[in-house]
Design an enzyme around this catalytic site. Sequence first.
Site, PDB file in Angstrom:
ATOM      1  N   ASP A 127       0.819  -1.225   0.000  1.00 31.33           N
ATOM      2  CA  ASP A 127       0.000   0.000   0.000  1.00 31.33           C
ATOM      3  C   ASP A 127       0.855   1.279   0.000  1.00 31.33           C
ATOM      4  O   ASP A 127       0.362   2.344  -0.367  1.00 31.33           O
ATOM      5  CB  ASP A 127      -0.918   0.018   1.232  1.00 31.33           C
ATOM      6  CG  ASP A 127      -1.861  -1.173   1.270  1.00 31.33           C
ATOM      7  OD1 ASP A 127      -2.093  -1.764   0.193  1.00 31.33           O
ATOM      8  OD2 ASP A 127      -2.364  -1.505   2.354  1.00 31.33           O
ATOM      9  N   MET A 169      -5.522  -2.468  -5.450  1.00 31.90           N
ATOM     10  CA  MET A 169      -5.547  -2.472  -3.975  1.00 31.90           C
ATOM     11  C   MET A 169      -4.982  -1.175  -3.413  1.00 31.90           C
ATOM     12  O   MET A 169      -4.739  -0.222  -4.144  1.00 31.90           O
ATOM     13  CB  MET A 169      -4.760  -3.673  -3.463  1.00 31.90           C
ATOM     14  CG  MET A 169      -5.542  -4.961  -3.472  1.00 31.90           C
ATOM     15  SD  MET A 169      -4.579  -6.248  -2.643  1.00 31.90           S
ATOM     16  CE  MET A 169      -5.870  -7.420  -2.285  1.00 31.90           C
ATOM     17  N   GLY A 170      -4.741  -1.162  -2.128  1.00 32.04           N
ATOM     18  CA  GLY A 170      -4.145   0.022  -1.496  1.00 32.04           C
ATOM     19  C   GLY A 170      -4.857   0.453  -0.232  1.00 32.04           C
ATOM     20  O   GLY A 170      -4.489   1.448   0.378  1.00 32.04           O
ATOM     21  N   GLY A 185      -0.609   5.482 -18.337  1.00 27.91           N
ATOM     22  CA  GLY A 185      -1.264   6.406 -19.271  1.00 27.91           C
ATOM     23  C   GLY A 185      -2.784   6.368 -19.157  1.00 27.91           C
ATOM     24  O   GLY A 185      -3.496   6.414 -20.170  1.00 27.91           O
ATOM     25  N   ALA A 186      -3.297   6.309 -17.926  1.00 28.61           N
ATOM     26  CA  ALA A 186      -4.748   6.221 -17.729  1.00 28.61           C
ATOM     27  C   ALA A 186      -5.455   7.508 -18.139  1.00 28.61           C
ATOM     28  O   ALA A 186      -4.881   8.595 -18.068  1.00 28.61           O
ATOM     29  CB  ALA A 186      -5.048   5.915 -16.268  1.00 28.61           C
ATOM     30  N   HIS A 253      -5.832  -9.623  -5.112  1.00 29.25           N
ATOM     31  CA  HIS A 253      -4.611 -10.210  -4.556  1.00 29.25           C
ATOM     32  C   HIS A 253      -3.572 -10.600  -5.596  1.00 29.25           C
ATOM     33  O   HIS A 253      -2.425 -10.926  -5.238  1.00 29.25           O
ATOM     34  CB  HIS A 253      -4.972 -11.434  -3.709  1.00 29.25           C
ATOM     35  CG  HIS A 253      -5.693 -11.065  -2.441  1.00 29.25           C
ATOM     36  ND1 HIS A 253      -7.037 -10.816  -2.417  1.00 29.25           N
ATOM     37  CD2 HIS A 253      -5.244 -10.869  -1.180  1.00 29.25           C
ATOM     38  CE1 HIS A 253      -7.393 -10.494  -1.182  1.00 29.25           C
ATOM     39  NE2 HIS A 253      -6.334 -10.519  -0.412  1.00 29.25           N
ATOM     40  N   ARG A 256      -0.312  -9.074  -5.186  1.00 32.60           N
ATOM     41  CA  ARG A 256       0.573  -9.398  -4.062  1.00 32.60           C
ATOM     42  C   ARG A 256       1.501 -10.577  -4.349  1.00 32.60           C
ATOM     43  O   ARG A 256       2.582 -10.668  -3.785  1.00 32.60           O
ATOM     44  CB  ARG A 256      -0.283  -9.727  -2.826  1.00 32.60           C
ATOM     45  CG  ARG A 256      -1.012  -8.554  -2.249  1.00 32.60           C
ATOM     46  CD  ARG A 256      -0.837  -8.454  -0.744  1.00 32.60           C
ATOM     47  NE  ARG A 256      -1.252  -9.616  -0.028  1.00 32.60           N
ATOM     48  CZ  ARG A 256      -2.316  -9.679   0.776  1.00 32.60           C
ATOM     49  NH1 ARG A 256      -3.077  -8.608   0.930  1.00 32.60           N
ATOM     50  NH2 ARG A 256      -2.592 -10.770   1.440  1.00 32.60           N
TER      51      ARG A 256
HETATM   52  O1  F6P Z   1      -2.465  -4.074   3.092  1.00 27.66           O
HETATM   53  C1  F6P Z   1      -2.222  -4.811   1.934  1.00 27.66           C
HETATM   54  C2  F6P Z   1      -3.525  -5.194   1.277  1.00 27.66           C
HETATM   55  O2  F6P Z   1      -3.218  -5.972   0.131  1.00 27.66           O
HETATM   56  C3  F6P Z   1      -4.458  -4.057   0.929  1.00 27.66           C
HETATM   57  O3  F6P Z   1      -4.103  -3.391  -0.247  1.00 27.66           O
HETATM   58  C4  F6P Z   1      -5.772  -4.764   0.861  1.00 27.66           C
HETATM   59  O4  F6P Z   1      -6.856  -3.883   1.095  1.00 27.66           O
HETATM   60  C5  F6P Z   1      -5.659  -5.772   1.968  1.00 27.66           C
HETATM   61  O5  F6P Z   1      -4.280  -6.011   2.154  1.00 27.66           O
HETATM   62  C6  F6P Z   1      -6.362  -7.067   1.708  1.00 27.66           C
HETATM   63  O6  F6P Z   1      -6.269  -7.807   2.876  1.00 27.66           O
HETATM   64  P1  F6P Z   1      -6.458  -9.366   2.958  1.00 27.66           P
HETATM   65  O7  F6P Z   1      -5.277 -10.001   2.270  1.00 27.66           O
HETATM   66  O8  F6P Z   1      -6.474  -9.653   4.428  1.00 27.66           O
HETATM   67  O9  F6P Z   1      -7.741  -9.692   2.248  1.00 27.66           O
END
Ligand code: F6P
Length: 323
Positions: A127, A169-170, A185-186, A253, A256
């Site tokens: 984030d 996310m964020g 470039g949005a 996710h 991530r």
């Molecule tokens: O804090 C990192 C993050 O990926 C956020 O961007 C997102 O809102 C949250 O975690 C999602 O959490 P979880 O993995 O517990 O669903």
Amino acid sequence: MQRIAVLTSGGDAPGMNAAIRATVRTAIDWGWEAFGVKNGFAGLIAGSIVPLGKRDVGGIIQRGGTMLGSARCREFCAEEVQRQALDRLEERGIDALVVIGGNGSQTGAHALSRRGLPVVGVASTIDNDLSGTEVTIGVTSAVDVALEAIDRLKVTGESHHRAFLVEVMGRKCGYLALMAGLAGGADAIVIPEQETDPERVADNLRAAYANGKAHAIVVVAEGARNNAEGMAEYFREHHQRLGFELRVTKLGHVQRGVAPGAFDRLLGTRLGAAAVEQLAGGVHGVLVGQIGGRVGATPLDEVVGRTKPLDLDLLELAQVLAR
Ligand code: F6P
């Protein structure tokens, strides 16, 4: 210091493994014993603590996620739970703890520090909403994932004359959306830090269509008042004629799980090593992060509960470039 433990907590972030590796190997280089706590603060309370040698952290620098596991542990707010955590460390003769994570994790680190445990936090979250660092471990790789998605959506968007609302996310922070939108470039970027009228987004899409664009991209932060579905719903309800057909893509996710890029491997390495150097120098109760391009430490008192401001000039720049 003689025995230190490291844990990763909260949402996993690419580059956490590089930070674990650097923490463990730097500690061993100091002649200390290193331990890993499994599954964040939840594992700490449960006493899931394992010794880590140099080879135990081999082959992980290129891997996303965290080899230690992570968890969200709401019960850690309770004082008695924090005391249990300290007991588990004392039972193992562990004198110090390195906490790799974001806001919630550093709040836990701060609580243990206030109870007298030498703790150093390492700034890590996709984030990038943590004070005390310009950039956190993981966000750069997460932005790259969003960019790859945006680039692909442009290709299919162009084939079908479609606009995409891409949600990233964020949490309550718009950094990921702003960076991905600017670099991608949005045509519009919607973030929590600045209220965006959906009518204005509709205007941007209509202008893009009128200018002959074959596709359009709006990057929406999940924490914005109107998320991507909310914005699409608004357009449907108000029978907005946008020119483009509209689709929603929520990245979630996917952002991530990526392998860390060079920047996050290097940042994780530098900050993991710095955490141990702080402890070796007798400094604790701090977060290590990047300040002015260099590694620096900020008291956890000044980190937790703060909001890091976003550079809104960049949003203005994105708007100028989209016209
Ligand atoms: O804090 C990192 C993050 O990926 C956020 O961007 C997102 O809102 C949250 O975690 C999602 O959490 P979880 O993995 O517990 O669903």
